[in-house]
Design a protein around this motif. Structure first.
Motif, PDB file in Angstrom:
ATOM      1  N   LEU A 219     100.255 -29.990   1.315  1.00  0.00           N
ATOM      2  CA  LEU A 219     100.240 -30.997   2.388  1.00  0.00           C
ATOM      3  C   LEU A 219     100.865 -32.309   1.928  1.00  0.00           C
ATOM      4  CD1 LEU A 219      98.911 -31.205   5.363  1.00  0.00           C
ATOM      5  CD2 LEU A 219      97.408 -32.846   4.267  1.00  0.00           C
ATOM      6  N   MET A 220     100.554 -32.693   0.695  1.00  0.00           N
ATOM      7  CA  MET A 220     100.991 -34.006   0.214  1.00  0.00           C
ATOM      8  C   MET A 220     102.380 -33.941  -0.436  1.00  0.00           C
ATOM      9  SD  MET A 220      98.386 -35.723   1.170  1.00  0.00           S
ATOM     10  CE  MET A 220      98.137 -37.314   0.390  1.00  0.00           C
ATOM     11  N   SER A 221     102.970 -32.756  -0.487  1.00  0.00           N
ATOM     12  CA  SER A 221     104.229 -32.609  -1.226  1.00  0.00           C
ATOM     13  C   SER A 221     105.369 -33.367  -0.560  1.00  0.00           C
ATOM     14  CB  SER A 221     104.597 -31.128  -1.360  1.00  0.00           C
ATOM     15  OG  SER A 221     105.536 -30.785  -0.376  1.00  0.00           O
ATOM     16  N   LYS A 222     106.323 -33.771  -1.389  1.00  0.00           N
ATOM     17  CA  LYS A 222     107.476 -34.534  -0.883  1.00  0.00           C
ATOM     18  C   LYS A 222     108.584 -33.583  -0.420  1.00  0.00           C
ATOM     19  CE  LYS A 222     106.134 -38.836  -2.089  1.00  0.00           C
ATOM     20  NZ  LYS A 222     104.791 -38.695  -1.578  1.00  0.00           N
ATOM     21  N   GLU A 223     108.305 -32.284  -0.494  1.00  0.00           N
ATOM     22  CA  GLU A 223     109.354 -31.324  -0.127  1.00  0.00           C
ATOM     23  C   GLU A 223     109.601 -31.329   1.370  1.00  0.00           C
ATOM     24  OE1 GLU A 223     107.994 -27.786  -1.944  1.00  0.00           O
ATOM     25  OE2 GLU A 223     108.307 -28.658  -3.941  1.00  0.00           O
ATOM     26  N   GLU A 224     110.668 -30.590   1.750  1.00  0.00           N
ATOM     27  CA  GLU A 224     111.153 -30.601   3.139  1.00  0.00           C
ATOM     28  C   GLU A 224     110.055 -30.363   4.186  1.00  0.00           C
ATOM     29  OE1 GLU A 224     114.459 -28.143   5.266  1.00  0.00           O
ATOM     30  OE2 GLU A 224     115.003 -28.557   3.170  1.00  0.00           O
ATOM     31  N   GLY A 225     109.257 -29.320   3.970  1.00  0.00           N
ATOM     32  CA  GLY A 225     108.221 -28.977   4.948  1.00  0.00           C
ATOM     33  C   GLY A 225     107.235 -30.120   5.114  1.00  0.00           C
ATOM     34  N   GLY A 226     106.840 -30.725   4.007  1.00  0.00           N
ATOM     35  CA  GLY A 226     105.894 -31.840   4.019  1.00  0.00           C
ATOM     36  C   GLY A 226     106.469 -33.024   4.775  1.00  0.00           C
ATOM     37  N   GLU A 227     107.750 -33.323   4.501  1.00  0.00           N
ATOM     38  CA  GLU A 227     108.403 -34.458   5.175  1.00  0.00           C
ATOM     39  C   GLU A 227     108.499 -34.205   6.676  1.00  0.00           C
ATOM     40  OE1 GLU A 227     108.914 -37.387   4.333  1.00  0.00           O
ATOM     41  OE2 GLU A 227     108.548 -37.131   2.195  1.00  0.00           O
ATOM     42  N   ALA A 228     108.825 -32.955   7.052  1.00  0.00           N
ATOM     43  CA  ALA A 228     108.956 -32.631   8.481  1.00  0.00           C
ATOM     44  C   ALA A 228     107.615 -32.818   9.184  1.00  0.00           C
ATOM     45  CB  ALA A 228     109.441 -31.192   8.640  1.00  0.00           C
ATOM     46  N   ARG A 229     106.532 -32.391   8.537  1.00  0.00           N
ATOM     47  CA  ARG A 229     105.197 -32.574   9.133  1.00  0.00           C
ATOM     48  C   ARG A 229     104.882 -34.054   9.293  1.00  0.00           C
ATOM     49  NH1 ARG A 229     103.669 -28.047   6.323  1.00  0.00           N
ATOM     50  NH2 ARG A 229     103.413 -29.257   4.434  1.00  0.00           N
ATOM     51  N   ARG A 230     105.207 -34.819   8.250  1.00  0.00           N
ATOM     52  CA  ARG A 230     104.917 -36.260   8.308  1.00  0.00           C
ATOM     53  C   ARG A 230     105.706 -36.916   9.432  1.00  0.00           C
ATOM     54  NH1 ARG A 230     103.520 -35.661   3.014  1.00  0.00           N
ATOM     55  NH2 ARG A 230     105.631 -35.401   2.248  1.00  0.00           N
TER      56      ARG A 230
ATOM     57  N   GLY B 112      99.891 -29.128  10.585  1.00  0.00           N
ATOM     58  CA  GLY B 112      98.840 -28.825   9.618  1.00  0.00           C
ATOM     59  C   GLY B 112      99.045 -27.547   8.836  1.00  0.00           C
ATOM     60  N   LEU B 113      98.218 -27.425   7.808  1.00  0.00           N
ATOM     61  CA  LEU B 113      98.174 -26.211   6.983  1.00  0.00           C
ATOM     62  C   LEU B 113      96.747 -25.701   6.996  1.00  0.00           C
ATOM     63  CD1 LEU B 113     100.117 -27.459   3.849  1.00  0.00           C
ATOM     64  CD2 LEU B 113     100.970 -25.927   5.619  1.00  0.00           C
ATOM     65  N   LYS B 114      96.609 -24.388   7.123  1.00  0.00           N
ATOM     66  CA  LYS B 114      95.257 -23.819   7.161  1.00  0.00           C
ATOM     67  C   LYS B 114      94.691 -23.676   5.753  1.00  0.00           C
ATOM     68  CE  LYS B 114      96.510 -20.717  10.878  1.00  0.00           C
ATOM     69  NZ  LYS B 114      96.651 -19.328  11.216  1.00  0.00           N
ATOM     70  N   VAL B 115      93.402 -23.923   5.627  1.00  0.00           N
ATOM     71  CA  VAL B 115      92.784 -23.656   4.331  1.00  0.00           C
ATOM     72  C   VAL B 115      92.483 -22.161   4.225  1.00  0.00           C
ATOM     73  CG1 VAL B 115      90.317 -23.968   4.821  1.00  0.00           C
ATOM     74  CG2 VAL B 115      91.237 -24.792   2.681  1.00  0.00           C
ATOM     75  N   GLY B 116      92.471 -21.484   5.361  1.00  0.00           N
ATOM     76  CA  GLY B 116      92.369 -20.024   5.333  1.00  0.00           C
ATOM     77  C   GLY B 116      91.091 -19.436   5.874  1.00  0.00           C
ATOM     78  N   ILE B 117      90.458 -20.109   6.842  1.00  0.00           N
ATOM     79  CA  ILE B 117      89.235 -19.539   7.435  1.00  0.00           C
ATOM     80  C   ILE B 117      89.622 -18.544   8.525  1.00  0.00           C
ATOM     81  CG2 ILE B 117      87.228 -20.103   8.905  1.00  0.00           C
ATOM     82  CD1 ILE B 117      86.819 -20.976   6.056  1.00  0.00           C
TER      83      ILE B 117
ATOM     84  N   ILE C 242      98.797 -38.631  10.748  1.00  0.00           N
ATOM     85  CA  ILE C 242      98.497 -37.997   9.449  1.00  0.00           C
ATOM     86  C   ILE C 242      98.471 -36.472   9.558  1.00  0.00           C
ATOM     87  CG2 ILE C 242      96.730 -37.822   7.652  1.00  0.00           C
ATOM     88  CD1 ILE C 242      95.956 -40.623   8.315  1.00  0.00           C
ATOM     89  N   PRO C 243      99.254 -35.770   8.731  1.00  0.00           N
ATOM     90  CA  PRO C 243      99.159 -34.305   8.715  1.00  0.00           C
ATOM     91  C   PRO C 243      97.795 -33.844   8.192  1.00  0.00           C
ATOM     92  CG  PRO C 243     100.909 -35.091   7.247  1.00  0.00           C
ATOM     93  CD  PRO C 243     100.208 -36.300   7.774  1.00  0.00           C
ATOM     94  N   MET C 244      97.435 -32.614   8.552  1.00  0.00           N
ATOM     95  CA  MET C 244      96.053 -32.199   8.270  1.00  0.00           C
ATOM     96  C   MET C 244      95.952 -30.838   7.587  1.00  0.00           C
ATOM     97  SD  MET C 244      94.417 -33.390  11.906  1.00  0.00           S
ATOM     98  CE  MET C 244      95.787 -33.956  12.894  1.00  0.00           C
ATOM     99  N   ILE C 245      94.897 -30.688   6.802  1.00  0.00           N
ATOM    100  CA  ILE C 245      94.500 -29.353   6.317  1.00  0.00           C
ATOM    101  C   ILE C 245      93.343 -28.941   7.209  1.00  0.00           C
ATOM    102  CG2 ILE C 245      93.490 -28.031   4.421  1.00  0.00           C
ATOM    103  CD1 ILE C 245      94.787 -30.116   2.533  1.00  0.00           C
TER     104      ILE C 245
END
Ligand code: UDP
Length: 496
Positions: free
Chosen positions: A435-446, A402-407, A377-380
């Motif tokens: 994170l949940m997007s179906k776009e390229e970056g999201g698919e690559a992470r998944r 993952g994607l940072k929430v920004g801390i 599972i990809p993560m925030i």
């Protein structure tokens, strides 16, 4: 050959107890006897899982020692770090734990078959004296993975940074293949180096670590090959990666009940997840120790609401003020078709391993990180303190999962009851949607997450890297004990 008897000393915190109990079962599955020594409150949390293990013919026992809480000025019941309301009291719990040395010695003396090896949390340096007393090997269990431990090691030995940069300036960590940019505060948020007490404690840890017979890590080699080797070299020790240990939980009760009584019925939870589309749900859980202010919980609630993504939100220690806000806003009614709030302990591994879950908003505790990886599972990433900023770098910069929430500014260990920087609801919404997007970056992470999950699972199967490492670890203990008994026959006592 006599049966090996491992004695385990976990630190009293769910993030340390949970993997140690998994390790206990993995070691017992190889035919060894295992004794876990802990305190009554902690033992109670793990009795159900140990009872099931015993029913499955594993030779495990939980032995209890009373903590001398009043001697260190702690009230009754303050036996685990998650039960202590104020972080400055944490040192008192460590002091009480160190006083267990003598009663633990008496307990070990009585064990049948006799103890042959100690696996101790590295935060319990006093167990080194026990290993010396009984002249048995002592392995240390490192909570975080090899990447994080190596980064901590490098940071502690990179003095130039102290002179060159301020607390908030980013610098590149030297000596590793990945480009890891950190601030001094992020690199050292497990302790304030300049405080005398902390420095002394670190020094005791270092000495006990140096005298140990090897390091056990909850990780797997394929996840971080350079860092496994790098850690072994840096510490001049054998490093055995034997995880992800959470994967030893296979039955519904074991998956659902890890570390505490859960606040949601597991069947209801599964029913709800079963009604959602594959990969559509985000699971939000910020670990066993971090606390959120009322203001922060409101932002998180609004972010989840605005994202329109189905969610399970594990809400720990909500304030009365926040509960009032939920009612006034009619929050639960509004999100009831797509959101579940768990007030208390969530069956995290059960939830993460369900196919409906497609994202994990995590505080980046190492167990949570590895549980997310094991489930593909990809993560925030929302780090709070200690090793969490480094784990975030591993998830985001090394694994690219993952994607940072920004801390940017972590909370320093010792200040855990202070709240970190406020993360705004818009940023939470943006991160969840991305994170949940179906776009390229999201698919690559998944796709990367799925690959790593497969590797994690194979590493624990017979013949897999972690399975083989466990075999080697046990073999190594046998060799050390054999060498000791041969030299004893020669009239020389070999010290392990
Ligand atoms: N956990 C859980 N339910 C919860 C909160 C945490 O099962 O509601 C488990 C989680 O699966 C993990 C451990 O508690 O195994 C937390 O360890 P981690 O290293 O992630 O973070 P810590 O709590 O030590 O900061």
């Amino acid at each position: 050959m006599t049966t090996l008897h491992f004695v385990l000393f976990p630190v009293m915190s769910q993030g340390h107890m949970i993997p140690m109990v998994d390790i206990a079962r993995l070691v017992a599955q190889r035919g060894a006897n295992v004794t876990i020594i802990t305190t009554p409150v902690n033992a109670n949390r793990f009795k159900p899982v140990i009872t099931r293990a015993i029913k499955n013919n594993l030779n495990i026992q939980l032995l209890e020692l009373e903590l001398p809480l009043s001697d260190v000025g702690l009230p009754e019941g303050y036996e685990s770090f998650d039960l202590i309301p104020s972080a400055p009291l944490f040192n008192k719990l460590f002091a009480a734990a160190a006083m267990l040395k003598e009663p633990a010695e008496n307990m070990i003396q009585e064990l049948v078959p006799p103890a042959s090896c100690i696996i101790s949390d590295n935060l319990f340096p006093w167990t080194y004296d026990l290993a010396r007393k009984f002249n048995i090997p002592r392995l240390i269990f490192h909570g975080p993975g090899c990447f994080t431990y190596l980064c901590i090691h490098i940071s502690l030995h990179t003095n130039f940074v102290d002179e060159m940069v301020s607390d908030s300036e980013y610098y590149v960590l030297p000596g590793i293949p990945d480009r890891i940019e950190l601030t001094k505060a992020q690199a050292s948020s497990w302790g304030k180096k300049e405080e005398k007490e902390a420095t002394e404690f670190m020094e005791t840890l270092r000495e006990a670590e140096e005298a140990s017979n090897g390091i056990v890590v909850n990780s797997f080699e394929e996840l971080e090959p350079f860092y496994v080797e790098g850690l072994a070299k840096a510490k001049s020790k054998k490093v055995w990666c034997i995880g992800p240990v959470s994967l030893c939980n296979k039955s519904l009760p074991d998956l659902a009940e890890r570390g505490n009584k859960v606040a949601i019925n597991e069947h209801e939870c599964l029913k709800w997840l079963g009604s959602r589309e594959k990969g559509s749900v985000v699971f939000v859980c910020l670990g066993s120790l971090s606390r959120a202010s009322t203001e922060q919980n409101i932002e998180l609630g609004l972010g989840l609401e605005a994202s329109n993504i189905p969610f399970i939100w594990c809400l720990r220690h909500p304030t009365e003020e926040f509960e009032k806000w939920l009612i006034e806003k009619g929050y639960e009614e509004k999100v009831k078709d797509r959101g579940v709030i768990v007030r208390g302990w969530a069956p995290q591994v059960l939830i993460l391993s369900h196919q409906a879950v497609g994202g994990f908003l995590t505080h980046c505790g190492w167990n949570s990180t590895l549980e997310g990886i094991s489930s593909g599972i990809p993560m925030i990433t929302w780090p709070h303190f200690a090793d969490q900023s480094l784990n975030e770098r591993f998830i985001v910069d090394v694994l690219k999962l993952g994607l940072k929430v920004g801390i940017e500014v972590p909370i320093i260990v010792g200040d855990q009851d202070k709240f970190g920087a406020l993360v705004k609801n818009e940023d939470i919404k943006i991160a969840i949607e991305a994170l949940m997007s179906k776009e390229e970056g999201g698919e690559a992470r998944r796709s990367r997450a799925r690959d790593l999950s497969k590797m994690a699972k194979s590493s624990m199967e017979e013949g897999g890297s972690s399975y083989v490492n466990m075999t080697w670890m046990i073999q190594n203990i046998n060799e050390l004990l054999d060498a000791k008994s041969t030299t004893m026959e020669d009239g020389i006592v070999k010290e392990l």
